[in-house]
Design a protein around this motif. Structure first.
Motif: not given
Length: 238
Positions: A136-144
């Motif tokens: 999921r982090q790769r998909e979003r690019g970061f962890n909010q």
């Protein structure tokens, strides 16, 4: 506008870029404003009492706990959120989380820090960002949650514990009804480097609190790993 004036404006804009505009309303920002204007920022109202003594949900006068907290056990001691998940705050979080506007972490983190200063909570040994699964982090690019935690850590001087991991991919909680949320999260979190948080009081950080299923499961994992107590703070309350 003549061609000469167009060319002149082009070069002037390069030399003296026009002031940016508010991300939400489109109005030109003032000299002291950044990303969003003060008018939009002032529309975000912090939650005020009466609130549920456990999860921080707004209540009608006369109640100590919301229905959920009367009927369910949450592993954390207490949870609090800066504001309601609607209006301007909801827009900001959407831009931050789904449109990649990572610079909004500064604004949202400042709101959370102002809340942290007001609450009569114990001193925390660590701030703990609620983790995303690696996919999921790769998909979003970061962890909010991690970006918000970094802002809070900088402002509060509380160190960050990154040992809470999401080890199982799960369905988006948003798409599940309440009865399936806990089942979806079973076995999803694991703590590594347990010794660092043994007998420590920690503050779990996320962007939005909805039902408490995710924060509750994270809190349970932290306590099982040896944490003394877990509190929860989010920017918004769904």
């Amino acid at each position: 506008m003549s061609e000469r004036e167009t060319v002149k404006k082009f070069f002037l804009d390069i030399l003296f870029p026009p002031k940016p505009y508010c991300l939400l309303c489109g109005n030109r920002l003032g000299n002291t404003e950044s990303i969003i204007c003060e008018n939009c920022k002032n529309k975000i109202e912090p939650l005020t009492e009466p609130l549920c003594g456990k999860c921080g949900k707004p209540l009608k006068t006369g109640f100590l706990f919301c229905n959920d907290c009367q009927n369910e056990h949450h592993a954390f001691v207490q949870a609090r959120s800066y504001g309601r998940y609607d209006g301007v705050l909801k827009q900001l979080i959407y831009e931050f989380k789904y449109n990649g506007r990572q610079e909004l972490a500064e604004i949202l983190g400042q709101m959370m820090f102002s809340l942290l200063k007001e609450i009569s909570w114990p001193d925390f040994d660590y701030l703990v960002p609620l983790p995303l699964h690696a996919a999921r982090q790769r998909e979003r690019g970061f962890n909010q949650a991690y970006l918000l935690t970094k802002i809070l850590a900088r402002k509060s001087s509380i160190p960050v514990f990154n040992g809470l991991k999401r080890v199982k991919p799960t369905e988006h909680q948003t798409f599940l009804d309440k009865s399936f949320r806990k089942k979806n999260l079973e076995g999803a979190f694991k703590v590594v480097k347990n010794s660092k948080i043994h007998d420590k009081t920690v503050l779990l950080i996320d962007d939005v609190y909805t039902t408490g299923a995710t924060t509750g499961e994270c809190s349970k994992s932290l306590l099982e790993a040896g944490a003394k107590a877990v509190y929860v703070m989010t920017c918004a309350r769904g």
